[in-house]
Design a protein around this motif. Structure first.
Motif: not given
Length: 162
Positions: A135-142, A44-52
């Motif tokens: 927050g932006v959450i990216v996941d991998l699931r099986e 998970e990352v906060l969008p504010s931590e990435l370039s707009a």
């Protein structure tokens, strides 16, 4: 780059993974999957931590151990969620580099120059609407609980502008 320490791996249950040191990693420790039936790796990352206003691709950076179980030939899902609620996309992915190209709708890993594999999990634009998210959450699931899975060595998850 989110290190493996900042990810949720196998629901963060220590009986399912162990910390290992690898000299070829950028980080002092990596997480190795010991034994799970429900595989989950989440960053998970906060969008504010990435370039707009930039587009991003998110990659899982990993290796497979010499002995693996349940990871070769199987297809997992990856998704991008906004603070755990709204799912923006779900993709089919494979951790198995040897299966490359066997299915056209599946994303396969690519070998990096440093010897690690990277698997694209998601893409998104960090626009004005995204910047309002918590927050932006990216996941991998099986979720195939009939197959035991082991031997995945996770270095981290990389959010890279494209």
């Amino acid at each position: 780059m989110l290190s493996s320490r900042s990810l949720q791996i196998a629901n963060n249950q220590p009986q399912y993974w162990k910390w290992i040191s690898r000299q070829d990693s950028r980080f002092p420790e990596c997480a190795e999957l010991v034994s799970v039936y429900f595989l989950a790796v989440t960053g998970e990352v906060l969008p504010s931590e990435l370039s707009a206003g930039k587009n991003y691709a998110v990659y899982l950076v990993y290796k497979l151990a010499r002995r693996t179980s349940g990871l070769k030939g199987s297809v997992q899902t990856s998704s991008l969620r906004l603070y755990g609620e709204l799912i923006l996309g779900t993709n089919k992915v494979s951790l198995d580099p040897e299966a490359r190209g066997s299915a056209s709708d599946v994303t396969y890993p690519v070998a990096r120059d440093d010897g690690w594999l990277e698997l694209k999990l998601a893409e998104f634009t960090n626009d004005d609407e995204m910047l309002t998210e918590k927050g932006v959450i990216v996941d991998l699931r099986e979720e195939d609980v009939s197959k035991e899975k082991s031997g995945l060595i996770v270095e981290g998850m990389e959010f890279r502008s494209i």
